[in-house]
Write an enzyme that holds these catalytic residues in place. Structure first.
Site, PDB file in Angstrom:
ATOM      1  N   PHE A   1      -0.755  -0.023 -10.284  1.00 43.82           N
ATOM      2  CA  PHE A   1      -1.193  -1.307  -9.734  1.00 43.82           C
ATOM      3  C   PHE A   1      -2.371  -1.924 -10.480  1.00 43.82           C
ATOM      4  O   PHE A   1      -2.802  -3.020 -10.158  1.00 43.82           O
ATOM      5  CB  PHE A   1      -1.478  -1.228  -8.229  1.00 43.82           C
ATOM      6  CG  PHE A   1      -2.394  -0.110  -7.798  1.00 43.82           C
ATOM      7  CD1 PHE A   1      -3.739  -0.159  -8.073  1.00 43.82           C
ATOM      8  CD2 PHE A   1      -1.890   0.969  -7.081  1.00 43.82           C
ATOM      9  CE1 PHE A   1      -4.582   0.857  -7.660  1.00 43.82           C
ATOM     10  CE2 PHE A   1      -2.734   1.993  -6.664  1.00 43.82           C
ATOM     11  CZ  PHE A   1      -4.087   1.942  -6.954  1.00 43.82           C
TER      12      PHE A   1
ATOM     13  N   ARG B   1      -3.658   8.990  -5.438  1.00 43.59           N
ATOM     14  CA  ARG B   1      -4.184   8.120  -6.492  1.00 43.59           C
ATOM     15  C   ARG B   1      -4.091   8.844  -7.823  1.00 43.59           C
ATOM     16  O   ARG B   1      -4.411  10.037  -7.908  1.00 43.59           O
ATOM     17  CB  ARG B   1      -5.647   7.824  -6.150  1.00 43.59           C
ATOM     18  CG  ARG B   1      -6.335   6.808  -7.030  1.00 43.59           C
ATOM     19  CD  ARG B   1      -6.008   5.428  -6.543  1.00 43.59           C
ATOM     20  NE  ARG B   1      -6.737   4.387  -7.234  1.00 43.59           N
ATOM     21  CZ  ARG B   1      -7.750   3.715  -6.694  1.00 43.59           C
ATOM     22  NH1 ARG B   1      -8.198   4.029  -5.497  1.00 43.59           N
ATOM     23  NH2 ARG B   1      -8.321   2.734  -7.366  1.00 43.59           N
TER      24      ARG B   1
ATOM     25  N   LYS C   1       0.873  -1.179   0.000  1.00 43.14           N
ATOM     26  CA  LYS C   1       0.000   0.000   0.000  1.00 43.14           C
ATOM     27  C   LYS C   1       0.908   1.225   0.000  1.00 43.14           C
ATOM     28  O   LYS C   1       1.616   1.493   0.977  1.00 43.14           O
ATOM     29  CB  LYS C   1      -0.915   0.010   1.219  1.00 43.14           C
ATOM     30  CG  LYS C   1      -1.898   1.176   1.205  1.00 43.14           C
ATOM     31  CD  LYS C   1      -2.952   1.018   2.287  1.00 43.14           C
ATOM     32  CE  LYS C   1      -4.128   1.963   2.104  1.00 43.14           C
ATOM     33  NZ  LYS C   1      -3.822   3.346   2.423  1.00 43.14           N
TER      34      LYS C   1
END
Ligand code: AMP
Length: 589
Positions: free
Chosen positions: A369, A285, A280
């Site tokens: 990701f 983002r 993480k």
């Protein structure tokens, strides 16, 4: 649609307190909108532009006040508008409190307060206003706004002002629009009535509800993929669910980001057996769109942040050869490449000025990701692991791809987490390897690992009889911690004391309740209504999210979200957890 009609309907919606009725009014508005449907769908939510479009009106409050003042007549200044705003606190009410030229002019010709504004005109004028740029653009914006207010009746002015300042607030959220679109164009009226009235036979109501839910789901999916309420409404009306199902991703238009819930490794392993584990990253983002020529970057809220992150743009241009939509995190790093705290990336993200200078100061690294689209293939419904493989294929630079561990072994996952923490990252994400990408959903398929809190072993000192179906069982259990002094001087003959700390009712199956009732009922020492006091005999292991200071219980502490884990048959009240341990755990949080 006349803008006056829109305003009247908006006023009715605003005045309606009940959700169900609000949806009906919004549905009727959509049904009446005709060719203005896409605009009406946006206006009712206070939007001039679709969510994917980064265009803004760029009209500050003061420009709007000046426009209102000018339309209100010679004797009114922007200060007067502000004074009224200070009194009413709401720009719509202020705008509605003036008599504008248009209304007076028309009234003089017997127009009865009707104006000639249509929804389409308001939309066109506001778009022209947004497009005004360069020298003199503020004056042109002012002229356009003045022209619009000048043609408004009080009700029209109320909603125009709110629209311009993004303060619509008539109680129409995304859920209402979704349901109203489905009900207007996809659900047959008999089904809608069956669901609403609950009057027909149960089987029919269930079937009607399922059809309605399916329609709502189709609308929701199309919205999440396109972020264009107007287009979705039109497709729902003209092409039905088949049309909605065919709405695909568009490279260059942001998709709502999939979100994560808190969860534990145990949750993940119980649920999926094999878990896809990733680091993480503690950054911001970013959704990357590359159409083969141009790169655009969007934040989690779908703002365009392309200009703020030129090195990410250059990186994608260099490394990617096919059109893609990628999901990832940008992280600020120090000279050694170690991640810096989240605050550092904020100095770069959304920045409009001094980008080059800040680029020197704060180095940014991309960790991709997920891959939602590659070379013409929409991958939303593919499993996590396939999307990750695709990500590795399209992103030449493998360092920028998150490493994905597939594991069914808690120890291995914990070792992975230890490495991630050691490298300075925030922790790990646990993903269901089979799951699709669900835009906008905070579902159970992505878990951000929450550290397990230690459980407490507490003594049951009271209980409450249940209600309804559970009336013959003890249902809620009062928990206490042992007072430490009572652990005594070693003589072992004084009785321990207990102080209450909370109640637990969650996590217990019906079967378990029967068993617990049999176990505890013989120890009832006093009864008061449905509440009973119990002789301390039994120890529960209890999980919780947090220990809080609280005057509610005698211990001075309370448990947040307590949940029953097990009966500690190996423990007696004398060996249950002490108040001192509770205090220590509370301090460590
Ligand atoms: P939170 O912001 O605490 O709700 O955690 C979810 C956020 O973690 C996501 O929205 C991403 O911005 C971020 N994140 C960091 N690493 C990953 C990853 N490997 N997969 C998904 N999300 C990640």
């Amino acid at each position: 649609m006349e803008f006056a009609d829109f305003a009247a309907r908006a006023a009715a919606i605003e005045a309606e307190p009940a959700d169900l009725e609000t949806t009906t009014l919004v549905r009727e508005l959509f049904e009446a909108a005709g060719e203005d449907l896409p605009v009406v769908v946006r206006f009712v939510q206070g939007r001039v532009f679709p969510a994917w479009e980064s265009t803004t009106l760029d009209v500050g409050p003061s420009l709007c006040y000046v426009a209102i003042a000018r339309a209100a007549g010679r004797n009114v200044s922007a200060n007067d508008v502000e004074d009224r705003l200070a009194e009413t606190g709401e720009i719509g009410a202020v705008a509605a409190s003036f008599d504008f030229g248009g209304q007076q002019g028309l009234a003089a010709f017997g127009g009865g307060g009707q104006t000639d504004l249509t929804v389409a005109t308001v939309d066109e004028e506001l778009r022209a206003l947004a497009a005004a740029a360069g020298s003199g653009s503020q004056d042109r914006k002012l002229d356009t706004l003045f022209g619009l207010f000048n043609r408004c009746s009080p009700d029209e002015a109320r909603y125009l002002a709110r629209l311009v300042l993004s303060e619509m607030r008539i109680g129409v959220g995304e859920g209402t629009v979704r349901d109203a679109v489905a009900e207007a164009f996809l659900v047959d009226s008999a089904d809608a009535a069956a669901v609403r009235d609950d009057a027909t036979a149960e089987a029919e109501t269930t079937a009607a509800r399922e059809r309605r839910d399916a329609a709502i789901e189709a609308v929701e999916r199309a919205l999440q993929v396109s972020n264009d309420y107007g287009r979705v409404a039109v497709v729902a009306r003209d092409e039905g669910t088949t049309g909605l199902d065919a709405i695909d991703l568009t490279v260059g238009r942001p998709v709502q980001a999939m979100l994560a819930q808190a969860g534990t490794v145990t949750d993940a392993l119980d649920e999926w057996e094999t878990v896809a584990v990733e680091t993480k990253f503690d950054g911001a983002r970013v959704q990357i769109h590359y159409d083969g020529r141009e790169v655009s970057l969007f934040s989690r809220n779908m703002e365009d942040v392309t200009d703020a992150l030129p090195e990410v743009v250059e990186f994608v241009e260099r490394e990617v050869d096919v059109p893609v939509i990628l999901d990832g995190e940008v992280v600020a790093v120090d000279d050694d490449g170690s991640p810096l705290p989240f605050q550092e990336i904020l100095r770069r993200f959304r920045r409009k000025h001094d980008v080059d200078r800040m680029r020197e100061e704060v180095t940014v690294e991309l960790h991709a990701f997920d891959c939602l689209h590659a070379a013409g293939d929409d991958l939303l419904t593919d499993p996590v692991t396939d999307r990750h493989d695709r990500l590795r294929d399209v992103l030449g630079h493998i360092d920028a791809v998150s490493e994905l561990l597939r594991s069914d072994d808690a120890d291995e996952i914990e070792a992975y987490e230890a490495d991630a923490l050691e490298a300075g990252h925030e922790g790990i994400m646990l993903k269901n390897p089979e799951a699709a990408y669900s835009p906008g959903k905070r579902g159970k398929n992505w878990l951000k690992r929450k550290p397990d809190v230690e459980t407490l072993d507490l003594v049951v000192t009271g209980a409450e009889w249940g209600e309804g179906r559970r009336a013959e069982f003890l249902g809620t259990f009062l928990l206490s911690a042992r007072v430490d002094e009572s652990s005594g001087d070693g003589s072992g003959d004084e009785k321990p004391e207990f102080r209450t700390i909370g109640k637990v009712a969650t996590g217990i199956t019906d079967e378990r309740l029967a068993e617990l009732t049999d176990l505890l009922e013989p120890h009832v020492v006093a009864e008061n209504g449905t509440e009973v006091d119990l002789r301390p005999t039994t120890v529960f292991e209890v999980g919780y999210e947090e220990i809080q200071r609280s005057p509610t219980y005698a211990s001075g502490y309370a448990l947040r979200f307590p949940r029953f884990v097990e009966i500690r048959e190996d423990k007696t009240p004398e060996t249950a957890d002490s108040l001192a341990r509770v205090e220590r755990l509370a301090e460590r949080q």
